[in-house]
Design an enzyme around this catalytic site. Structure first.
Site, PDB file in Angstrom:
ATOM      1  N   GLY B  18      -4.004  15.925  -2.696  1.00  0.00           N
ATOM      2  CA  GLY B  18      -2.820  16.226  -2.464  1.00  0.00           C
ATOM      3  C   GLY B  18      -2.194  17.025  -3.175  1.00  0.00           C
ATOM      4  CB  ALA B  19      -2.359  16.963  -7.231  1.00  0.00           C
ATOM      5  N   GLY B  20      -3.751  18.755  -5.819  1.00  0.00           N
ATOM      6  CA  GLY B  20      -4.824  20.075  -5.753  1.00  0.00           C
ATOM      7  C   GLY B  20      -3.888  21.007  -5.070  1.00  0.00           C
ATOM      8  CB  THR B 257       0.007   0.146   3.551  1.00  0.00           C
ATOM      9  OG1 THR B 257       2.077   0.491   3.063  1.00  0.00           O
ATOM     10  CG2 THR B 257       1.084   0.095   4.753  1.00  0.00           C
ATOM     11  NE  ARG B 289       3.003  -0.240  -4.200  1.00  0.00           N
ATOM     12  CZ  ARG B 289       2.180   0.905  -4.218  1.00  0.00           C
ATOM     13  NH1 ARG B 289       1.405   1.065  -5.004  1.00  0.00           N
ATOM     14  NH2 ARG B 289       2.632   0.656  -2.782  1.00  0.00           N
ATOM     15  CD  GLU B 390      -4.349   7.396  -9.347  1.00  0.00           C
ATOM     16  OE1 GLU B 390      -4.255   7.904  -8.036  1.00  0.00           O
ATOM     17  OE2 GLU B 390      -4.532   6.721 -10.063  1.00  0.00           O
ATOM     18  NE  ARG B 401       1.788   5.217  -7.364  1.00  0.00           N
ATOM     19  CZ  ARG B 401       2.030   4.374  -5.832  1.00  0.00           C
ATOM     20  NH1 ARG B 401       2.447   4.209  -5.195  1.00  0.00           N
ATOM     21  NH2 ARG B 401       0.478   3.957  -5.846  1.00  0.00           N
ATOM     22  CB  SER B 406       1.741   7.894  -5.481  1.00  0.00           C
ATOM     23  OG  SER B 406       1.055   7.531  -4.464  1.00  0.00           O
ATOM     24  CG  LEU B 407       2.080  10.334  -0.125  1.00  0.00           C
ATOM     25  CD1 LEU B 407       2.277   9.949   1.032  1.00  0.00           C
ATOM     26  CD2 LEU B 407       0.095  10.785  -1.032  1.00  0.00           C
TER      27      LEU B 407
END
Lengths: 236, 590
Positions: B18-20, B257, B289, B390, B401, B406-407
């Site tokens: 996703g980040a890349g 999830t 969490r 990440e 987190r 994260s997304l």
């Protein structure tokens, strides 16, 4: 405890003149392992064994292969589902060139995916927030967007084996319909025009191997039927 | 050496998750010569496994929602070592980034009014913790990561991004001034090793959960970017902070999830008691969490665990009914049936805290620029090196987190890095070319494996590494056990330095890739171990029996691990957001 007989398709172009089947004995300790676990155990016996894998939970689509004659994902296929007479035979996905062992060249498969312009097209300026879509309109994408591009369907399709350059194949057509069915997409006419030839869609003979093997339970044949209806309606 | 081919780009992005892909999209649109280099075909990246959603104050479920409330939750969730300028940036820019994803075609689930569906997740509140539970996580059923990753890949195709798929980045190339000017990479299909020259090198290589024996992470999550940066001598931040979320499927490690609990599921012990009511009376199963995971471990340690060995608890979903499960959590139903042999509509799912996410990583600013520290403790930018997702520690996650962040991190900071690099390239970047000896030193590692003639092999060494980390650096930690773990890791490093790669063939040699990955796991493991041993307090995901309390006097700080000396230093946390007052550290209760 008798060991599992595993017959693996082997081919390394650097050392092998031709592909061959190699026999492995894998000790499962009586557990109902996933096929991917068996491959990892075989790889410990022969480090050179090559196969793709990533998520190991059926969502990334890396480890599509042919297991005792049927395509599927190794990571979510338990032995109890495929085993015949204590024997497991693993071959690469059929119909695509083999790079090494169970690794195939997916180039043709990806080309057909790219051909259908697999992205939302909408000429109207985007609003400041999201484009609205009713839950009913969104429901139409269920059973379509979940495709993981594992190629199990297209490589089990005789029409794709025969015309991989011209027939889009079940995976590509499922994605094509995913965008045709999206209330936010405005390129319907162009998308249909691109498919209007004897091969792209109409080479589907309704054999339904794609439906039988899809590890995500999707139905490309139904999507292809919908595209045909749209093409015919467009023509009249 | 002289026969090695070279490729040149304005920017090379290592990693196709996703980040890349978000960074690449920004650069592809700008017309810069950009390539994404990924060891797997991009849609096989681990982002695809993200389930529950992307947390963002788009004000759909609640028209009065406010990004400042999300920022408060993020800072509190991170136990106050999330940087407040970065959290502010992520939460305020988030809506723009999420609406862009929707415009690109991401098939979000919807409310009746046609807006994006949002569900409650852990640690979410309205009105700075005073207004009760918020529903802020935007979802595409429970396949949000899949939908997001495919959408980003599709839009990169639309914008003609160059992809080097199934290429493996081996090591960074630094010039004489210490600037990063590219990398050494291997085309996995042919085995050819290539010198990739680049004015900007972006580490979007994801996490490294495979340092643990029990992890939700994909098999590819070996911390390649962290390993490369450490070998190049750059420091790592907050590497002791690893998230072990509550609901890994017992035995299999695959995640279910947090959205399960968001939709109304809850955890029970062997007596059928909803035990989170005792540990977190307000938020219950939707506490942070780390809080829920620790509570589960306490239940298990005190003899109230489920199953024959009493070593897990149950996640109860059957009361939600088949329709809700089918509509909101279809992927979870599939996973439970496949990996736990349980139909959640009828029976509870056996779950246990499982390693999932690396909060630490390459320290960066909000533009993705990597940061190093000089001897006086001042920050400096590393020329040419960027990180996002990440692999980066910007830091918005601090010591823990929040689910769904994260997304958001991926798309907000992937986008930010892309925009910044475009600007930097427009202004002109002129670093010294790498010399032949600079390139040769980046080739050392792969050359060693290729010339190895005997020794231990990779699978055994990897198993040992994962065993050490699981045994000494899990959910609860203490001095003696960690000292032993650090010593075992020192010995393991020596063994890995003498390990053997039997298969020297070139065509799609996955054994060579796994050998190179092992070096990276080793780097990540050691950084984690030393940081965990040195941080003498409990904060967020880092829980010590011997130092059970948070120590704000000494440790309201980032840790900074320096690989050359294997030393742990400290770095100030940012408490200076630009547009809001900073959030003072408070005792963290839910």
């Amino acid at each position: 405890m008798s060991k599992l007989q595993v017959s693996l398709y082997r081919y390394n172009p650097e050392t092998d003149a031709a592909p061959y089947m190699q026999e492995f004995q894998v000790d499962t300790h009586g557990r109902d392992l996933m096929v991917l676990d068996v491959l990892h155990l075989a790889k410990e016996q022969d480090n050179g064994l090559a196969f793709r894998r990533s998520c190991r939970e059926g969502v990334c689509g890396s480890d599509g292969m042919n297991m005792n004659g049927k395509n599927g994902l190794a990571c979510i296929t338990p032995l109890s589902e495929v085993i015949k007479g204590n024997k497991l035979t693993l071959r690469p996905l059929p119909g695509l060139p083999v790079i090494r062992d169970l690794v195939v060249d997916m180039g043709l498969f990806y080309q057909q995916y790219e051909r259908i312009q697999p992205y939302l097209q909408n000429d109207e300026p985007a609003p400041a927030i999201e484009r609205l879509q009713s839950p009913e309109e969104r429901d139409k994408l269920d059973g379509l967007y979940e495709c993981i591009l594992c190629a199990c369907c297209s490589t089990s399709c005789p029409s794709f084996w025969w015309n991989p350059e011209k027939f889009v194949g079940p995976a590509g057509l499922l994605q094509s319909y995913r965008f045709l069915a999206d209330s936010r997409d405005t390129a319907t006419r162009d998308r249909l025009a691109d498919l209007e030839d004897p091969f792209s869609v109409f080479r589907c003979r309704g054999i339904m191997n794609c439906v039988a093997v899809c590890p995500k339970g999707l139905n490309p044949t139904r999507a292809i039927g919908k595209i045909r209806e749209m093409l015919l309606a467009d023509a009249t | 050496m002289s026969t090695m081919r070279s490729l040149s780009f304005d920017a090379i992005i290592i990693g196709g998750g996703g980040a890349g892909l978000r960074a690449a999209l920004e650069l592809a649109k700008s017309g810069k010569k950009t390539a994404v280099l990924s060891k797997v075909f991009p849609t096989r990246s681990h982002t695809v496994s993200a389930q529950g959603g992307i947390t963002c104050a788009i004000a759909s479920a609640d028209p009065d929602d406010d990004w400042r409330w999300h920022m408060y939750d993020t800072v509190k969730g991170g136990d106050y070592i999330a940087d407040q300028d970065a959290s502010e940036y992520m939460c305020s820019e988030g809506p723009k980034a999420v609406f862009e994803l929707e415009h690109m075609g991401l098939p979000f689930s919807r409310f009746d009014n046609g807006r994006i569906y949002q569900r409650p997740f852990g640690g979410q509140s309205k009105d700075f913790g005073k207004g009760g539970q918020a529903a802020r996580t935007c979802a595409a059923a429970d396949r949000t990561g899949h939908a997001l990753l495919h959408t980003l890949y599709q839009n990169n195709l639309k914008n003609n991004t160059t992809f080097l798929n199934e290429w493996y980045a081996v090591d960074l190339v630094k010039n004489a001034s210490g600037d990063v000017v590219g990398c050494i990479a291997m085309d996995i299909e042919s085995g050819e090793v290539v010198h990739v020259k680049s004015k900007a090198t972006v580490m979007a290589t994801g996490g490294a959960g495979r340092i643990y024996a029990s992890t939700t992470n994909a098999l590819i999550n070996s911390g390649d970017g962290i390993g490369m940066a450490l070998r190049a001598g750059f420091p790592m931040q907050d590497m002791e902070m690893w998230q072990f979320p509550p609901t890994g499927i017992y035995g299999a490690g695959t995640l279910v999830t947090e959205g399960c609990r968001g939709e109304g599921g809850y955890l029970v012990n062997k007596d059928g008691e909803r035990f989170m009511e005792r540990y977190a009376p307000n938020a219950k199963d939707l506490a942070g969490r780390d809080v829920v995971a620790r509570s589960m471990v306490m239940e298990i340690l005190e003899g109230r665990g489920c199953g024959e060995k009493g070593d897990h608890v149950f996640l109860k979903l059957d009361h939600l009914g088949e329709e809700v499960l089918g509509k909101r959590l279809p992927g979870i139903v599939e996973l439970s049936k496949t990996f736990a042999h349980v139909d959640p509509a009828k029976e509870p799912i056996p779950v246990v805290p499982t390693c999932h996410y690396m909060m630490g990583g390459i320290p960066t600013n909000v533009h993705g620029q990597a940061i190093m520290q000089d001897a006086e403790g001042h920050d400096h930018i590393v020329n040419g090196l960027y990180a996002c997702g990440e692999a980066a520690c910007v830091s918005v996650h601090g010591a823990n987190r929040l689910g769904g962040n994260s997304l958001l991190d991926l798309v907000v900071f992937g986008r930010a890095a892309g925009m910044f690099i475009e600007g930097a390239l427009n202004e002109g970047i002129d670093y010294l070319e790498a010399s032949e000896s600079d390139v040769a030193s980046a080739m050392k590692r792969i050359t060693r494996w290729n010339e190895s003639e005997s020794g231990e092999t990779v699978p055994d060494l990897k198993r040992d590494l994962q065993d050490i980390m699981q045994t000494s650096f899990g959910v609860f930690r203490e001095e003696e056990n960690m000292v032993a773990g650090v010593k075992r890791l020192e010995e393991l490093r020596e063994r890995i330095a003498n390990a053997y790669l039997p298969d020297k063939s070139n065509t799609f040699n996955t054994a060579r890739v796994e050998a190179l990955e092992l070096d990276n796991l080793m780097e990540v493991a050691e950084a984690t171990a030393i940081a965990a041993l040195e941080r003498k307090e409990s904060r967020g995901a880092h829980s010590r029996y011997d130092y059970p309390d948070r120590d704000d006097v000494n440790w309201l700080k980032h840790s900074l691990y320096f690989p050359a000396e294997k030393r742990l230093g400290k770095r100030d946390v940012n408490f200076a957001p630009k547009t809001v007052d900073m959030f003072e550290p408070k005792v963290r209760t839910y």
